[in-house]
Design a protein around this motif. Structure first.
Motif, PDB file in Angstrom:
ATOM      1  N   GLU A   1       4.150  -3.728   1.152  1.00 56.68           N
ATOM      2  CA  GLU A   1       2.732  -3.583   0.829  1.00 56.68           C
ATOM      3  C   GLU A   1       1.902  -4.745   1.354  1.00 56.68           C
ATOM      4  OE1 GLU A   1      -0.343  -3.055  -2.940  1.00 56.68           O
ATOM      5  OE2 GLU A   1       1.805  -3.247  -3.316  1.00 56.68           O
ATOM      6  N   PHE A   2       2.384  -5.971   1.143  1.00 64.25           N
ATOM      7  CA  PHE A   2       1.558  -7.139   1.430  1.00 64.25           C
ATOM      8  C   PHE A   2       1.951  -7.870   2.709  1.00 64.25           C
ATOM      9  CE2 PHE A   2       1.401  -6.591  -3.219  1.00 64.25           C
ATOM     10  CZ  PHE A   2       0.036  -6.403  -3.370  1.00 64.25           C
ATOM     11  N   GLY A   3       3.128  -7.571   3.262  1.00 62.65           N
ATOM     12  CA  GLY A   3       3.582  -8.292   4.433  1.00 62.65           C
ATOM     13  C   GLY A   3       4.137  -9.655   4.078  1.00 62.65           C
ATOM     14  N   ALA A   4       4.599 -10.363   5.109  1.00 57.87           N
ATOM     15  CA  ALA A   4       5.183 -11.684   4.904  1.00 57.87           C
ATOM     16  C   ALA A   4       4.523 -12.684   5.837  1.00 57.87           C
ATOM     17  CB  ALA A   4       6.692 -11.649   5.155  1.00 57.87           C
ATOM     18  N   VAL A   5       4.317 -13.881   5.344  1.00 53.28           N
ATOM     19  CA  VAL A   5       3.830 -14.983   6.172  1.00 53.28           C
ATOM     20  C   VAL A   5       5.047 -15.746   6.670  1.00 53.28           C
ATOM     21  CG1 VAL A   5       2.437 -17.078   6.269  1.00 53.28           C
ATOM     22  CG2 VAL A   5       1.698 -15.156   4.845  1.00 53.28           C
ATOM     23  N   ARG A   6       5.171 -15.829   7.990  1.00 59.86           N
ATOM     24  CA  ARG A   6       6.333 -16.524   8.557  1.00 59.86           C
ATOM     25  C   ARG A   6       5.953 -17.929   8.986  1.00 59.86           C
ATOM     26  NH1 ARG A   6       8.669 -14.691  14.223  1.00 59.86           N
ATOM     27  NH2 ARG A   6       6.824 -15.889  14.881  1.00 59.86           N
ATOM     28  N   PHE A   7       6.668 -18.888   8.418  1.00 61.94           N
ATOM     29  CA  PHE A   7       6.574 -20.277   8.844  1.00 61.94           C
ATOM     30  C   PHE A   7       7.812 -20.563   9.690  1.00 61.94           C
ATOM     31  CE2 PHE A   7       4.307 -19.959   4.853  1.00 61.94           C
ATOM     32  CZ  PHE A   7       3.176 -20.751   5.038  1.00 61.94           C
ATOM     33  N   SER A   8       7.617 -21.020  10.907  1.00 56.82           N
ATOM     34  CA  SER A   8       8.770 -21.379  11.738  1.00 56.82           C
ATOM     35  C   SER A   8       8.543 -22.774  12.317  1.00 56.82           C
ATOM     36  CB  SER A   8       9.010 -20.343  12.839  1.00 56.82           C
ATOM     37  OG  SER A   8       7.829 -20.002  13.536  1.00 56.82           O
ATOM     38  N   LEU A   9       9.444 -23.684  11.958  1.00 57.43           N
ATOM     39  CA  LEU A   9       9.319 -25.101  12.257  1.00 57.43           C
ATOM     40  C   LEU A   9      10.002 -25.441  13.578  1.00 57.43           C
ATOM     41  CD1 LEU A   9       8.918 -24.666   9.158  1.00 57.43           C
ATOM     42  CD2 LEU A   9      10.004 -26.881   8.808  1.00 57.43           C
ATOM     43  N   SER A  10       9.765 -26.636  14.064  1.00 56.25           N
ATOM     44  CA  SER A  10      10.464 -27.142  15.241  1.00 56.25           C
ATOM     45  C   SER A  10      10.840 -28.592  14.999  1.00 56.25           C
ATOM     46  CB  SER A  10       9.581 -27.042  16.490  1.00 56.25           C
ATOM     47  OG  SER A  10       8.650 -28.115  16.552  1.00 56.25           O
ATOM     48  N   ARG A  11      11.478 -29.194  15.982  1.00 52.95           N
ATOM     49  CA  ARG A  11      11.841 -30.602  15.844  1.00 52.95           C
ATOM     50  C   ARG A  11      10.612 -31.500  15.812  1.00 52.95           C
ATOM     51  NH1 ARG A  11      14.380 -29.945  21.518  1.00 52.95           N
ATOM     52  NH2 ARG A  11      12.832 -30.726  22.979  1.00 52.95           N
ATOM     53  N   GLU A  12       9.440 -30.960  16.171  1.00 55.52           N
ATOM     54  CA  GLU A  12       8.207 -31.741  16.142  1.00 55.52           C
ATOM     55  C   GLU A  12       7.488 -31.660  14.800  1.00 55.52           C
ATOM     56  OE1 GLU A  12       6.038 -30.145  19.448  1.00 55.52           O
ATOM     57  OE2 GLU A  12       7.090 -31.422  20.892  1.00 55.52           O
ATOM     58  N   THR A  13       7.908 -30.773  13.913  1.00 60.80           N
ATOM     59  CA  THR A  13       7.271 -30.628  12.605  1.00 60.80           C
ATOM     60  C   THR A  13       7.543 -31.874  11.759  1.00 60.80           C
ATOM     61  OG1 THR A  13       7.659 -28.239  12.729  1.00 60.80           O
ATOM     62  CG2 THR A  13       7.084 -29.142  10.577  1.00 60.80           C
ATOM     63  N   ASP A  14       6.511 -32.335  11.034  1.00 62.81           N
ATOM     64  CA  ASP A  14       6.706 -33.520  10.203  1.00 62.81           C
ATOM     65  C   ASP A  14       6.253 -33.267   8.762  1.00 62.81           C
ATOM     66  OD1 ASP A  14       3.892 -33.756  10.184  1.00 62.81           O
ATOM     67  OD2 ASP A  14       3.876 -35.219  11.824  1.00 62.81           O
ATOM     68  N   ASP A  15       6.395 -34.281   7.927  1.00 64.23           N
ATOM     69  CA  ASP A  15       6.070 -34.154   6.501  1.00 64.23           C
ATOM     70  C   ASP A  15       4.600 -33.826   6.279  1.00 64.23           C
ATOM     71  OD1 ASP A  15       8.566 -34.772   4.947  1.00 64.23           O
ATOM     72  OD2 ASP A  15       8.481 -36.591   6.147  1.00 64.23           O
ATOM     73  N   ASP A  16       3.731 -34.422   7.085  1.00 65.00           N
ATOM     74  CA  ASP A  16       2.308 -34.140   6.928  1.00 65.00           C
ATOM     75  C   ASP A  16       2.002 -32.659   7.187  1.00 65.00           C
ATOM     76  OD1 ASP A  16       1.788 -36.755   6.289  1.00 65.00           O
ATOM     77  OD2 ASP A  16       1.155 -37.335   8.312  1.00 65.00           O
ATOM     78  N   ASP A  17       2.680 -32.066   8.169  1.00 66.87           N
ATOM     79  CA  ASP A  17       2.485 -30.644   8.447  1.00 66.87           C
ATOM     80  C   ASP A  17       2.849 -29.797   7.230  1.00 66.87           C
ATOM     81  OD1 ASP A  17       1.777 -31.256  11.077  1.00 66.87           O
ATOM     82  OD2 ASP A  17       3.829 -31.013  11.811  1.00 66.87           O
ATOM     83  N   ILE A  18       3.960 -30.137   6.594  1.00 66.83           N
ATOM     84  CA  ILE A  18       4.405 -29.385   5.421  1.00 66.83           C
ATOM     85  C   ILE A  18       3.427 -29.571   4.267  1.00 66.83           C
ATOM     86  CG2 ILE A  18       6.250 -29.109   3.732  1.00 66.83           C
ATOM     87  CD1 ILE A  18       6.891 -28.102   6.590  1.00 66.83           C
ATOM     88  N   ASP A  19       2.958 -30.783   4.062  1.00 67.28           N
ATOM     89  CA  ASP A  19       1.994 -31.041   2.992  1.00 67.28           C
ATOM     90  C   ASP A  19       0.716 -30.234   3.201  1.00 67.28           C
ATOM     91  OD1 ASP A  19       3.717 -32.792   1.757  1.00 67.28           O
ATOM     92  OD2 ASP A  19       2.851 -34.585   2.703  1.00 67.28           O
ATOM     93  N   ARG A  20       0.212 -30.223   4.441  1.00 64.03           N
ATOM     94  CA  ARG A  20      -0.998 -29.449   4.734  1.00 64.03           C
ATOM     95  C   ARG A  20      -0.772 -27.972   4.452  1.00 64.03           C
ATOM     96  NH1 ARG A  20      -3.908 -30.763   9.454  1.00 64.03           N
ATOM     97  NH2 ARG A  20      -4.964 -28.743   9.138  1.00 64.03           N
ATOM     98  N   ALA A  21       0.361 -27.445   4.894  1.00 62.71           N
ATOM     99  CA  ALA A  21       0.636 -26.023   4.708  1.00 62.71           C
ATOM    100  C   ALA A  21       0.778 -25.664   3.233  1.00 62.71           C
ATOM    101  CB  ALA A  21       1.914 -25.638   5.467  1.00 62.71           C
TER     102      ALA A  21
END
Length: 399
Positions: A347-367
């Protein structure tokens, strides 16, 4: 504020070292590798080095088992056509319901033309393959089996080594689409019964428009691109030398870093998931109980359509994708979500988060912060009943 890129299963940023490796082959090393004069030599050597590097990444000791292609789609198509041609007396194929369209669309087309019978194996509610249905579909009529190593939407891993052994027991060729797995999961193909394996450079910080097909020695390849005798007469056409060199460099970088990069991505992914489930009621992670890629998380939130969430995250400078495709103003769940069969995901779908070796803690906090706020806003806007609750049906709490 810097943009946050969390859509690495769609494509990755090209590594600066890869760009540097490619540039000479766009300038001074421009010779056609098939030519006989001296300008061809650097291009030939560049391709040889790249072939060695890609072979090393997937664990084959024979560089000539690597065929360079235009990408994962061509590799998938070539593998299926090869599998059918290898057994002219067999007319059945076995695929999963969650394969990439590069596999499913070709199978559907060939079946409609009367060229084969397809066994499409369902997945369980966890997203894992229905192994009983898989074994039941295997028979001496099966020419080729194609099972993806890792799903691009959920990150769920299939036990391809075991599946390959079972396919070989009935004499079928076994192909795996390892486009999402290469560079994120250890691969040692020589220790398996896998005959054919698809790869793509742009999923591991290489350039777009170049991929590879691993072809085990002894498997007679059926080309789908005819012309000259390039790639040992297995694929016609002048080679994309800069792209191939870039692929080789990306593979060389990924191999030694794999263990450390995957551990770091897994820790960030787990922090993202636990944070979202702690902040958003009635949320779930698709395939949470299954073996998954370390970088992938598909989140479903009741009463918050994934397409709207992804759009609003994009306005905040956070790039993600969805498990639903928007067409003509209506939201249709992807074939993967349909196959899993979770009502709230459909019904609602899924939001896909896909990380890489460049992803950092700040990116996760923002998301984390943005996702929780966006879901809350969307739920506040949802139509309400007289009792003050959303008119949408809700599942039990998933967290």
């Amino acid at each position: 504020m810097k943009p946050v890129y969390l859509d690495n299963n769609a494509t990755t940023r090209v590594d600066p070292e890869v760009v540097s490796a490619m540039l000479p082959y766009l300038t001074e090393h421009f010779g056609n590798p098939s030519s006989a004069h001296g300008f061809a030599a650097p291009s030939r050597q560049g391709m040889k080095t790249a072939r060695d590097n890609v072979a090393a990444l997937v664990g084959t000791g024979f560089a000539d088992e690597i065929l360079f292609t235009s990408g994962g789609t061509e590799s998938d198509n070539t593998a299926l056509i090869t599998g059918l041609a290898a057994h002219p007396g067999r007319d059945e194929v076995v695929v999963s319901a969650v394969e990439h369209p590069a596999v499913l669309a070709l199978v559907k087309r060939l079946e409609a033309a009367g060229r084969l019978k397809a066994h499409v194996i369902p997945v369980l509610s966890c997203g894992c393959l229905d192994r009983e249905r898989y074994r039941a579909a295997l028979s001496p009529r099966v020419a080729v089996v194609s099972m993806m190593w890792a799903n691009n939407e959920t990150g769920i891993l299939f036990p391809v080594e075991a599946l390959a052994e079972e396919a070989k027991a009935v004499g079928a060729l076994f192909h795996t689409d390892a486009v999402q797995a290469a560079g994120r999961e250890p691969i040692d193909v020589k220790r398996t019964a896998i005959d054919l394996m698809s790869l793509s450079a742009h999923k591991l910080h290489g350039p777009k428009g170049v991929g590879a097909l691993y072809v085990r020695r002894g498997v007679k390849l059926e080309p789908i691109v005819h012309g000259g005798r390039q790639e040992r007469a297995r694929r016609g056409g002048t080679e994309n030398v800069p792209g191939v060199v870039g692929f080789g460099k990306a593979a060389k970088i990924a191999g030694p870093r794999l263990r450390g990069d995957t551990a770091r991505m897994r820790a960030l992914r787990d922090r993202l998931e636990s944070g979202l489930l702690g902040r958003i009621r009635n949320a779930m992670v698709l395939g949470a109980s299954a073996e998954r890629l370390p970088n992938t998380s598909a989140i479903v939130c009741a009463d918050a359509e994934a397409e709207a969430v992804a759009t609003m995250l994009g306005r905040e400078g956070i790039a993600v994708s969805t498990g639903a495709a928007c067409s003509a103003g209506s939201h249709e769940p992807s074939h993967v979500l349909k196959a899993i069969g979770t009502p709230v995901a459909a019904e609602f779908g899924a939001v896909r988060f896909s990380l890489s070796r460049e992803t950092d803690d700040d990116d996760i906090d923002r998301a984390l912060t943005a996702m929780a706020e966006i879901v809350a806003r969307l739920r506040d806007r949802a139509p309400c009943t007289a009792e003050g609750r959303s008119s949408r049906p809700r599942e039990a709490a998933y967290a």
